[in-house]
Scaffold this active site. Structure first.
Site: not given
Length: 221
Positions: A78, A83, A176
């Site tokens: 991704r 995270t 993040c």
């Protein structure tokens, strides 16, 4: 967008190891590359405690040594930085063929944000976007993170909404990669909130935003 409501299979589970859910996604995406006419899927579940890094994520946002740690860390395909997943956080993995929606990644990200904003609104919380960033905030706290992978316009990975997780896991990272904006949870605003109830609201909002008819199924991959 296609005005006809597509069928989207809804697969709901409790706590599922990250590697298993990742394998499910890979299988579903591979099937849809071979047969683009297969119906879409939305997976809603939770994960045991784990840190995930986006494909190009830096280790600088980890506050511990990933090679000598009791905490599980995995790098996946991704986008985005590090995270944290754990029980009490609702994770959604839409496997959608964007040929039938819009072939536009920015549009898709905004749609995922809209789903989460509507869920928060159902509980009287005002979800907000932050210009230049991806995710949803409430009163300056990031309650939802989004990280996607799209291949041949078929999506995988998705979103994570902090409902009632143990927030201490976030203290070991810069979530993040955003230094100046804290993370939060729905429970901080609504004590006693139940993840099962929120999961139902997510399904409702997802069906509205993407104009799909959700059909609950058992996933077989």
């Amino acid at each position: 967008m296609n005005s006809k409501r597509r069928v989207c299979h809804l697969y709901e589970r409790g706590v599922v190891p990250y590697a298993i859910a990742h394998s499910w996604q890979q299988s579903l995406v591979a099937e849809r590359r071979q047969n683009p006419d297969l119906e879409d899927v939305l997976i809603l579940l939770e994960h045991p405690p784990i840190y995930t890094l986006g494909q190009g994520a830096t280790l600088d946002f980890l506050k511990f040594d990933a090679t000598q740690s009791e905490w599980e860390v995995v790098r996946v395909e991704r986008g985005g930085e590090v995270t944290y997943h754990c029980p009490g956080q609702l994770v959604g993995y839409p496997i959608l063929n964007l040929h039938t929606y819009q072939k536009d990644l920015h549009w898709y990200l905004r749609q995922l944000e809209e789903v989460l904003i509507r869920v928060l609104a159902a509980y009287g919380l005002q979800g907000e976007r932050v210009p230049g960033l991806t995710g949803v905030w409430v009163e300056g706290k990031k309650l939802a993170a989004i990280g996607i992978k799209v291949s041949r316009w078929i999506t995988m990975h998705g979103f994570a909404l902090n409902v009632c997780p143990d927030m201490s896991g976030f203290e070991r990272i810069v979530p993040c990669g955003i230094v100046d904006k804290p993370v939060g949870s729905m429970e901080q605003f609504i004590p006693g909130i139940q993840l099962e109830d929120v999961r139902e609201q997510v399904a409702i909002a997802f069906a509205e935003v993407f104009n799909v008819h959700l059909v609950q199924v058992d996933l077989e991959v």
